[in-house]
Design a protein around this motif. Structure first.
Motif, mmCIF file in Angstrom:
data_model
loop_
_atom_site.group_PDB
_atom_site.id
_atom_site.type_symbol
_atom_site.label_atom_id
_atom_site.label_comp_id
_atom_site.label_asym_id
_atom_site.label_seq_id
_atom_site.Cartn_x
_atom_site.Cartn_y
_atom_site.Cartn_z
ATOM 1 N N ALA A 1 0.876 -1.333 -0.154
ATOM 2 C CA ALA A 1 0.117 0.047 -0.157
ATOM 3 C C ALA A 1 0.945 1.210 -0.072
ATOM 4 O O ALA A 1 1.883 1.251 0.653
ATOM 5 C CB ALA A 1 -0.847 0.023 1.155
ATOM 6 N N THR A 2 0.494 2.118 -0.568
ATOM 7 C CA THR A 2 1.249 3.605 -0.631
ATOM 8 C C THR A 2 0.100 4.749 -0.420
ATOM 9 O O THR A 2 -1.244 4.205 -0.608
ATOM 10 C CB THR A 2 1.839 3.923 -2.191
ATOM 11 N N PRO A 3 0.319 5.851 -0.399
ATOM 12 C CA PRO A 3 -0.428 7.007 -0.093
ATOM 13 C C PRO A 3 -1.232 7.136 -1.316
ATOM 14 O O PRO A 3 -2.483 7.681 -1.050
ATOM 15 C CB PRO A 3 0.462 8.156 0.219
ATOM 16 N N ARG A 4 -0.982 6.504 -2.303
ATOM 17 C CA ARG A 4 -1.766 6.809 -3.644
ATOM 18 C C ARG A 4 -2.673 5.965 -4.071
ATOM 19 O O ARG A 4 -3.577 5.698 -4.856
ATOM 20 C CB ARG A 4 -0.865 6.848 -4.961
ATOM 21 N N SER A 5 -2.784 4.713 -2.994
ATOM 22 C CA SER A 5 -3.541 3.526 -3.143
ATOM 23 C C SER A 5 -5.067 3.884 -2.736
ATOM 24 O O SER A 5 -5.104 4.499 -1.649
ATOM 25 C CB SER A 5 -2.911 2.417 -2.154
ATOM 26 N N SER A 6 -6.050 3.442 -3.772
ATOM 27 C CA SER A 6 -7.353 3.987 -3.291
ATOM 28 C C SER A 6 -7.826 2.508 -2.587
ATOM 29 O O SER A 6 -7.349 1.382 -2.289
ATOM 30 C CB SER A 6 -8.196 3.993 -4.599
ATOM 31 N N ALA A 7 -8.810 2.917 -1.440
ATOM 32 C CA ALA A 7 -9.514 1.798 -0.962
ATOM 33 C C ALA A 7 -9.980 0.823 -1.802
ATOM 34 O O ALA A 7 -9.693 -0.582 -1.513
ATOM 35 C CB ALA A 7 -10.724 2.311 -0.209
ATOM 36 N N ARG A 8 -10.399 0.862 -3.071
ATOM 37 C CA ARG A 8 -10.930 -0.243 -3.895
ATOM 38 C C ARG A 8 -9.621 -1.097 -4.270
ATOM 39 O O ARG A 8 -9.674 -2.177 -4.557
ATOM 40 C CB ARG A 8 -11.377 0.414 -5.279
ATOM 41 N N GLN A 9 -8.337 -0.423 -4.582
ATOM 42 C CA GLN A 9 -7.302 -1.274 -4.991
ATOM 43 C C GLN A 9 -6.629 -2.067 -3.897
ATOM 44 O O GLN A 9 -6.418 -3.043 -4.002
ATOM 45 C CB GLN A 9 -6.070 0.035 -5.256
ATOM 46 N N LEU A 10 -6.916 -1.341 -2.752
ATOM 47 C CA LEU A 10 -6.439 -2.317 -1.334
ATOM 48 C C LEU A 10 -7.360 -3.590 -1.205
ATOM 49 O O LEU A 10 -7.047 -4.526 -0.960
ATOM 50 C CB LEU A 10 -6.415 -1.267 -0.288
ATOM 51 N N VAL B 1 -15.236 3.324 4.216
ATOM 52 C CA VAL B 1 -14.467 4.196 3.416
ATOM 53 C C VAL B 1 -14.728 4.289 1.943
ATOM 54 O O VAL B 1 -15.134 3.177 1.429
ATOM 55 C CB VAL B 1 -12.841 3.485 3.578
ATOM 56 N N GLY B 2 -14.836 5.204 1.310
ATOM 57 C CA GLY B 2 -15.248 5.309 0.034
ATOM 58 C C GLY B 2 -14.401 4.801 -0.952
ATOM 59 O O GLY B 2 -12.942 4.671 -0.776
ATOM 60 N N ASP B 3 -14.895 4.049 -2.008
ATOM 61 C CA ASP B 3 -13.796 3.441 -2.998
ATOM 62 C C ASP B 3 -12.465 4.382 -3.446
ATOM 63 O O ASP B 3 -11.518 3.999 -3.908
ATOM 64 C CB ASP B 3 -14.668 2.935 -4.347
ATOM 65 N N TRP B 4 -12.726 5.620 -3.508
ATOM 66 C CA TRP B 4 -11.661 6.604 -3.912
ATOM 67 C C TRP B 4 -11.062 7.086 -3.113
ATOM 68 O O TRP B 4 -9.976 7.841 -3.464
ATOM 69 C CB TRP B 4 -12.779 7.761 -4.775
ATOM 70 N N GLU B 5 -11.424 6.939 -1.879
ATOM 71 C CA GLU B 5 -10.486 7.712 -0.766
ATOM 72 C C GLU B 5 -9.196 6.953 -0.572
ATOM 73 O O GLU B 5 -9.018 5.554 -1.025
ATOM 74 C CB GLU B 5 -11.233 7.329 0.556
ATOM 75 N N ARG B 6 -8.350 7.365 -0.025
ATOM 76 C CA ARG B 6 -6.834 6.932 0.235
ATOM 77 C C ARG B 6 -6.493 6.828 1.460
ATOM 78 O O ARG B 6 -6.128 7.372 2.494
ATOM 79 C CB ARG B 6 -5.868 7.974 -0.365
ATOM 80 N N PRO B 7 -6.558 5.428 1.995
ATOM 81 C CA PRO B 7 -6.648 4.973 3.542
ATOM 82 C C PRO B 7 -5.591 5.436 4.163
ATOM 83 O O PRO B 7 -5.465 5.800 5.329
ATOM 84 C CB PRO B 7 -6.925 3.608 3.363
ATOM 85 N N LEU B 8 -4.205 5.360 3.609
ATOM 86 C CA LEU B 8 -3.142 5.734 4.116
ATOM 87 C C LEU B 8 -2.881 7.139 4.560
ATOM 88 O O LEU B 8 -2.385 7.915 5.417
ATOM 89 C CB LEU B 8 -1.867 5.452 3.391
ATOM 90 N N VAL B 9 -3.704 8.149 3.538
ATOM 91 C CA VAL B 9 -3.568 9.510 3.547
ATOM 92 C C VAL B 9 -4.481 9.988 4.944
ATOM 93 O O VAL B 9 -4.209 10.749 5.560
ATOM 94 C CB VAL B 9 -4.058 10.258 2.337
#
Length: 124
Positions: free
Chosen positions: A1-10, A56-64
């Motif tokens: 996971a990176t700060p650019r990863s979206s919830a959907r990607q994770l 968490v919204g699919d577009w949100e960035r969990p690490l951020v």
């Protein structure tokens, strides 16, 4: 996971890592859960005691989110993957959908800060 990863990607990556079909990601949601360690009861001594849940919204960035928002002292947060069907059903029954029963009737928080489920026990 990176700060650019979206919830959907994770969610997709987690499903793939655990041998589930990553194309089923739409059936799952990443949830931001705030709680406390322990709680002193027999069922939660030394364990996690979740208090508030927000999908968490699919577009949100969990690490951020994690970097920018820290819980108060004595509280912590974690991300959990839950079935969307369970989240929807929990909204209908007024609980957070935790089958272990540790959460009681805590409110369910949704994106946008709205509360579902009628709030805490005894609330009008």
């Amino acid at each position: 996971a990176t700060p650019r990863s979206s919830a959907r990607q994770l969610v997709r990556e987690a499903l793939e890592r655990y041998g589930l079909n990553p194309d089923d990601f739409g059936q799952f949601a990443l949830c931001d859960v705030v709680g406390r360690p322990g709680g002193g009861t027999a069922t939660s001594a030394g364990g996690w005691q979740g208090e508030h849940l927000r999908e968490v919204g699919d577009w949100e960035r969990p690490l951020v989110l994690q970097e920018l928002w820290k819980p108060k002292a004595g509280w912590s947060r974690r991300f959990e993957i839950r079935r969307r069907q369970e989240l929807d059903r929990a909204g209908d029954t007024g609980d957070d959908g935790d089958t272990a029963g540790e959460w009681g009737q805590s409110p369910k928080w949704r994106p946008g800060g709205g509360r579902e489920g009628g709030g805490h026990p005894g609330a009008a």
